[in-house]
Design a protein around this motif. Structure first.
Motif, mmCIF file in Angstrom:
data_model
loop_
_atom_site.group_PDB
_atom_site.id
_atom_site.type_symbol
_atom_site.label_atom_id
_atom_site.label_comp_id
_atom_site.label_asym_id
_atom_site.label_seq_id
_atom_site.Cartn_x
_atom_site.Cartn_y
_atom_site.Cartn_z
ATOM 1 N N ARG A 1 77.200 58.232 32.800
ATOM 2 C CA ARG A 1 76.982 57.321 33.932
ATOM 3 C C ARG A 1 75.496 57.045 34.144
ATOM 4 N NH1 ARG A 1 81.299 60.200 36.271
ATOM 5 N NH2 ARG A 1 79.892 61.498 37.474
ATOM 6 N N VAL A 2 74.685 58.068 34.024
ATOM 7 C CA VAL A 2 73.235 57.884 34.199
ATOM 8 C C VAL A 2 72.690 56.987 33.097
ATOM 9 C CG1 VAL A 2 71.004 59.063 34.108
ATOM 10 C CG2 VAL A 2 72.867 60.050 35.434
ATOM 11 N N GLN A 3 73.091 57.249 31.857
ATOM 12 C CA GLN A 3 72.541 56.508 30.731
ATOM 13 C C GLN A 3 73.095 55.096 30.613
ATOM 14 O OE1 GLN A 3 72.489 58.876 27.151
ATOM 15 N NE2 GLN A 3 71.619 60.636 28.226
ATOM 16 N N GLU A 4 74.175 54.789 31.339
ATOM 17 C CA GLU A 4 74.704 53.424 31.353
ATOM 18 C C GLU A 4 73.855 52.486 32.206
ATOM 19 O OE1 GLU A 4 78.730 53.931 32.659
ATOM 20 O OE2 GLU A 4 79.411 54.588 30.679
ATOM 21 N N VAL A 5 73.004 53.043 33.060
ATOM 22 C CA VAL A 5 72.107 52.207 33.859
ATOM 23 C C VAL A 5 71.140 51.536 32.886
ATOM 24 C CG1 VAL A 5 70.315 52.199 35.636
ATOM 25 C CG2 VAL A 5 72.317 53.701 35.877
ATOM 26 N N PRO A 6 71.032 50.204 32.927
ATOM 27 C CA PRO A 6 70.192 49.497 31.957
ATOM 28 C C PRO A 6 68.760 50.059 31.905
ATOM 29 C CG PRO A 6 71.489 47.929 33.220
ATOM 30 C CD PRO A 6 71.701 49.277 33.854
ATOM 31 N N GLY A 7 68.325 50.370 30.709
ATOM 32 C CA GLY A 7 66.965 50.838 30.465
ATOM 33 C C GLY A 7 66.770 52.338 30.557
ATOM 34 N N VAL A 8 67.697 53.047 31.208
ATOM 35 C CA VAL A 8 67.511 54.483 31.406
ATOM 36 C C VAL A 8 67.551 55.239 30.076
ATOM 37 C CG1 VAL A 8 68.511 56.586 32.404
ATOM 38 C CG2 VAL A 8 68.247 54.536 33.801
ATOM 39 N N ALA A 9 68.514 54.947 29.237
ATOM 40 C CA ALA A 9 68.621 55.673 27.965
ATOM 41 C C ALA A 9 67.346 55.508 27.140
ATOM 42 C CB ALA A 9 69.836 55.201 27.169
ATOM 43 N N LEU A 10 66.864 54.284 27.046
ATOM 44 C CA LEU A 10 65.648 54.027 26.262
ATOM 45 C C LEU A 10 64.424 54.661 26.906
ATOM 46 C CD1 LEU A 10 64.257 52.607 23.874
ATOM 47 C CD2 LEU A 10 63.996 50.612 25.370
ATOM 48 N N ALA A 11 64.231 54.406 28.200
ATOM 49 C CA ALA A 11 63.007 54.855 28.874
ATOM 50 C C ALA A 11 62.970 56.355 29.111
ATOM 51 C CB ALA A 11 62.842 54.119 30.206
ATOM 52 N N VAL A 12 64.101 56.932 29.508
ATOM 53 C CA VAL A 12 64.094 58.322 29.948
ATOM 54 C C VAL A 12 64.555 59.297 28.867
ATOM 55 C CG1 VAL A 12 65.047 59.905 31.684
ATOM 56 C CG2 VAL A 12 64.392 57.599 32.340
ATOM 57 N N TYR A 13 65.379 58.833 27.934
ATOM 58 C CA TYR A 13 65.912 59.760 26.936
ATOM 59 C C TYR A 13 65.410 59.507 25.514
ATOM 60 C CZ TYR A 13 68.908 62.000 30.283
ATOM 61 O OH TYR A 13 69.354 62.722 31.346
ATOM 62 N N ASP A 14 65.118 58.280 25.169
ATOM 63 C CA ASP A 14 64.777 57.984 23.785
ATOM 64 C C ASP A 14 63.269 57.798 23.595
ATOM 65 O OD1 ASP A 14 67.509 58.120 23.182
ATOM 66 O OD2 ASP A 14 67.793 55.990 23.554
ATOM 67 N N GLY B 1 60.724 56.829 25.847
ATOM 68 C CA GLY B 1 59.767 57.219 26.881
ATOM 69 C C GLY B 1 59.132 58.584 26.692
ATOM 70 N N PRO B 2 59.936 59.646 26.534
ATOM 71 C CA PRO B 2 59.330 60.970 26.370
ATOM 72 C C PRO B 2 58.431 61.100 25.136
ATOM 73 C CG PRO B 2 61.604 61.193 27.051
ATOM 74 C CD PRO B 2 61.384 59.732 26.735
ATOM 75 N N MET B 3 58.705 60.288 24.117
ATOM 76 C CA MET B 3 57.861 60.360 22.914
ATOM 77 C C MET B 3 56.426 59.907 23.204
ATOM 78 S SD MET B 3 59.701 61.875 20.812
ATOM 79 C CE MET B 3 58.524 61.873 19.500
ATOM 80 N N LEU B 4 56.242 59.114 24.255
ATOM 81 C CA LEU B 4 54.890 58.684 24.614
ATOM 82 C C LEU B 4 53.989 59.880 24.922
ATOM 83 C CD1 LEU B 4 55.708 55.634 26.924
ATOM 84 C CD2 LEU B 4 54.930 55.585 24.538
ATOM 85 N N PHE B 5 54.566 60.914 25.506
ATOM 86 C CA PHE B 5 53.790 62.125 25.780
ATOM 87 C C PHE B 5 53.233 62.700 24.486
ATOM 88 C CE2 PHE B 5 54.299 66.823 25.615
ATOM 89 C CZ PHE B 5 53.064 67.138 26.161
ATOM 90 N N TYR B 6 54.097 62.847 23.496
ATOM 91 C CA TYR B 6 53.682 63.447 22.230
ATOM 92 C C TYR B 6 52.697 62.556 21.485
ATOM 93 C CZ TYR B 6 57.336 66.754 23.295
ATOM 94 O OH TYR B 6 58.102 67.698 23.925
ATOM 95 N N VAL B 7 52.930 61.250 21.524
ATOM 96 C CA VAL B 7 51.994 60.315 20.887
ATOM 97 C C VAL B 7 50.625 60.438 21.545
ATOM 98 C CG1 VAL B 7 51.446 57.862 20.560
ATOM 99 C CG2 VAL B 7 53.757 58.703 20.098
ATOM 100 N N GLY B 8 50.593 60.445 22.879
ATOM 101 C CA GLY B 8 49.322 60.581 23.587
ATOM 102 C C GLY B 8 48.628 61.885 23.267
#
Length: 189
Positions: free
Chosen positions: A107-120, A122-129
């Motif tokens: 249900r959380v990941q069905e919200v548009p953009g959440v899966a990409l930004a919060v699970y896929d 988005g978090p990789m930006l931390f490691y890239v930085g």
């Protein structure tokens, strides 16, 4: 906060999360329960500590546009990772058993953009930085060349298999040792 503490405590908490996660999976499933919550709280604590780490890395990198952009990318990744971990904690606290967690996450990941930004992505930006910041310091000869290599290996190991999080956390701790020696004792303005 003393950034030297953050450089040591963040990877220790990351390692702790990985170890708790492994222990949580010994019965064949992870969460919900005390191990799920404790592990995720350890990871959330690590993420909070990565904020002063990223801000501190900016200064020895020269504080210019590249250093600032790198810190901003890393901090965006930290915020998105915090969102993911917070969702994981809430789902773990609300679910009566492991089977109930799946539909909640769906249900959380069905919200548009959440899966990409919060699970896929988005978090990789931390490691890239983090990798770019430490590579920049190696290019400036502030840290040894093996430091960004160790951070990259830590990231690749953790991204490849979450069971490698303890090893990734220890690699990151090893990579941060030269930084602890070179960072100021106070968070830069």
């Amino acid at each position: 906060m003393n950034p030297r503490f953050a450089f040591l405590a963040a990877p220790v908490l990351l390692t702790a999360y990985g170890l708790i996660r492994l222990a949580d999976g010994l019965d064949g499933e992870r969460g919900p329960g005390p191990a799920w919550t404790t592990g995720h709280l350890a990871f959330l604590g690590a993420l909070v500590l990565f904020v002063p780490v990223l801000l501190t890395l900016r200064r020895p990198a020269g504080g210019g546009r590249l250093a600032t952009a790198t810190a901003a990318v890393g901090l965006a990744g930290v915020v998105l990772s915090m969102a993911q971990i917070t969702i994981d904690i809430v789902v773990g606290l609300r679910a009566g058993d492991h089977a109930a967690m799946g539909p909640m996450f769906d249900r959380v990941q069905e919200v548009p953009g959440v899966a990409l930004a919060v699970y896929d992505a988005g978090p990789m930006l931390f490691y890239v930085g983090l990798i770019v910041a430490v590579a920049h310091l190696a290019a400036r000869r502030v840290v040894p060349v093996w430091t960004p290599i160790a951070i990259t290996l830590s990231t690749v190991a953790s991204a490849t298999d979450l069971d490698l999080l303890p090893a990734g956390g220890l690699l990151m701790l090893m990579a941060f040792v030269p930084l602890v020696r070179s960072v100021p004792a106070a968070v830069p303005a």
